[in-house]
Write a protein that holds these residues in place. Structure first.
Motif, PDB file in Angstrom:
ATOM      1  N   ARG A 130       0.819  -1.207   0.000  1.00 19.93           N
ATOM      2  CA  ARG A 130       0.000   0.000   0.000  1.00 19.93           C
ATOM      3  C   ARG A 130       0.854   1.259   0.000  1.00 19.93           C
ATOM      4  O   ARG A 130       1.928   1.299   0.604  1.00 19.93           O
ATOM      5  CB  ARG A 130      -0.907   0.002   1.220  1.00 19.93           C
ATOM      6  N   GLU A 131       0.354   2.262  -0.686  1.00 17.27           N
ATOM      7  CA  GLU A 131       1.075   3.529  -0.759  1.00 17.27           C
ATOM      8  C   GLU A 131       1.067   4.200   0.616  1.00 17.27           C
ATOM      9  O   GLU A 131       0.030   4.302   1.257  1.00 17.27           O
ATOM     10  CB  GLU A 131       0.409   4.449  -1.774  1.00 17.27           C
ATOM     11  N   GLY A 132       2.203   4.629   1.074  1.00 20.47           N
ATOM     12  CA  GLY A 132       2.339   5.263   2.371  1.00 20.47           C
ATOM     13  C   GLY A 132       2.904   4.356   3.446  1.00 20.47           C
ATOM     14  O   GLY A 132       3.249   4.820   4.530  1.00 20.47           O
ATOM     15  N   MET A 133       2.980   3.054   3.149  1.00 21.46           N
ATOM     16  CA  MET A 133       3.484   2.116   4.155  1.00 21.46           C
ATOM     17  C   MET A 133       4.982   2.303   4.392  1.00 21.46           C
ATOM     18  O   MET A 133       5.445   2.283   5.531  1.00 21.46           O
ATOM     19  CB  MET A 133       3.203   0.678   3.712  1.00 21.46           C
ATOM     20  N   LEU A 172      -1.763   6.536   3.743  1.00 17.90           N
ATOM     21  CA  LEU A 172      -2.485   5.279   3.953  1.00 17.90           C
ATOM     22  C   LEU A 172      -3.988   5.504   4.018  1.00 17.90           C
ATOM     23  O   LEU A 172      -4.763   4.737   3.436  1.00 17.90           O
ATOM     24  CB  LEU A 172      -2.002   4.607   5.245  1.00 17.90           C
ATOM     25  N   PHE A 173      -4.417   6.536   4.705  1.00 20.26           N
ATOM     26  CA  PHE A 173      -5.850   6.800   4.833  1.00 20.26           C
ATOM     27  C   PHE A 173      -6.434   7.418   3.566  1.00 20.26           C
ATOM     28  O   PHE A 173      -7.607   7.217   3.267  1.00 20.26           O
ATOM     29  CB  PHE A 173      -6.129   7.695   6.033  1.00 20.26           C
ATOM     30  N   GLU A 174      -5.620   8.151   2.829  1.00 21.23           N
ATOM     31  CA  GLU A 174      -6.112   8.806   1.631  1.00 21.23           C
ATOM     32  C   GLU A 174      -6.320   7.816   0.489  1.00 21.23           C
ATOM     33  O   GLU A 174      -7.258   7.962  -0.290  1.00 21.23           O
ATOM     34  CB  GLU A 174      -5.101   9.880   1.192  1.00 21.23           C
ATOM     35  N   HIS A 175      -5.491   6.805   0.382  1.00 20.04           N
ATOM     36  CA  HIS A 175      -5.544   5.853  -0.731  1.00 20.04           C
ATOM     37  C   HIS A 175      -6.101   4.517  -0.293  1.00 20.04           C
ATOM     38  O   HIS A 175      -5.547   3.469  -0.602  1.00 20.04           O
ATOM     39  CB  HIS A 175      -4.151   5.672  -1.333  1.00 20.04           C
ATOM     40  N   ARG A 176      -7.197   4.522   0.415  1.00 22.64           N
ATOM     41  CA  ARG A 176      -7.823   3.279   0.839  1.00 22.64           C
ATOM     42  C   ARG A 176      -8.436   2.551  -0.300  1.00 22.64           C
ATOM     43  O   ARG A 176      -9.083   2.910  -1.136  1.00 22.64           O
ATOM     44  CB  ARG A 176      -8.909   3.573   1.855  1.00 22.64           C
ATOM     45  N   LEU A 202       2.989  11.792   7.603  1.00 23.62           N
ATOM     46  CA  LEU A 202       2.763  11.829   6.156  1.00 23.62           C
ATOM     47  C   LEU A 202       2.450  10.441   5.597  1.00 23.62           C
ATOM     48  O   LEU A 202       1.613  10.310   4.698  1.00 23.62           O
ATOM     49  CB  LEU A 202       3.987  12.429   5.453  1.00 23.62           C
ATOM     50  N   GLY A 203       3.082   9.415   6.117  1.00 20.00           N
ATOM     51  CA  GLY A 203       2.763   8.052   5.692  1.00 20.00           C
ATOM     52  C   GLY A 203       1.361   7.649   6.088  1.00 20.00           C
ATOM     53  O   GLY A 203       0.645   7.000   5.314  1.00 20.00           O
ATOM     54  N   ALA A 204       0.938   8.048   7.287  1.00 21.31           N
ATOM     55  CA  ALA A 204      -0.425   7.735   7.737  1.00 21.31           C
ATOM     56  C   ALA A 204      -1.460   8.473   6.885  1.00 21.31           C
ATOM     57  O   ALA A 204      -2.511   7.912   6.556  1.00 21.31           O
ATOM     58  CB  ALA A 204      -0.590   8.106   9.205  1.00 21.31           C
ATOM     59  N   ILE A 205      -1.160   9.698   6.514  1.00 22.90           N
ATOM     60  CA  ILE A 205      -2.073  10.443   5.638  1.00 22.90           C
ATOM     61  C   ILE A 205      -2.216   9.726   4.299  1.00 22.90           C
ATOM     62  O   ILE A 205      -3.333   9.582   3.775  1.00 22.90           O
ATOM     63  CB  ILE A 205      -1.584  11.892   5.453  1.00 22.90           C
TER      64      ILE A 205
END
Length: 52
Positions: free
Chosen positions: A2-5, A48-52, A43-46
């Motif tokens: 996943r993007e942001g991981m 992760l939540f943005e590209h669910r 920024l990684g958490a953002i």
């Protein structure tokens, strides 16, 4: 993966290393590293939540 991981995990590692150095004589540098790691985690958490 996943993007942001990657930024989130990398931020956790950098934050842990910054926290480990807080007791040393390089407290100012450790605080900077800690902040840098926390910013990566946020920024990684953002991502992760943005590209669910």
């Amino acid at each position: 993966m996943r993007e942001g991981m990657i930024p989130a995990v990398l931020g956790a590692v950098v934050t842990a290393s910054g926290a480990a150095f807080l007791g040393s004589k390089y407290k100012l540098a450790a605080t900077g590293v800690l902040g840098f790691g926390l910013a990566h985690m946020v920024l990684g958490a953002i991502d992760l939540f943005e590209h669910r």
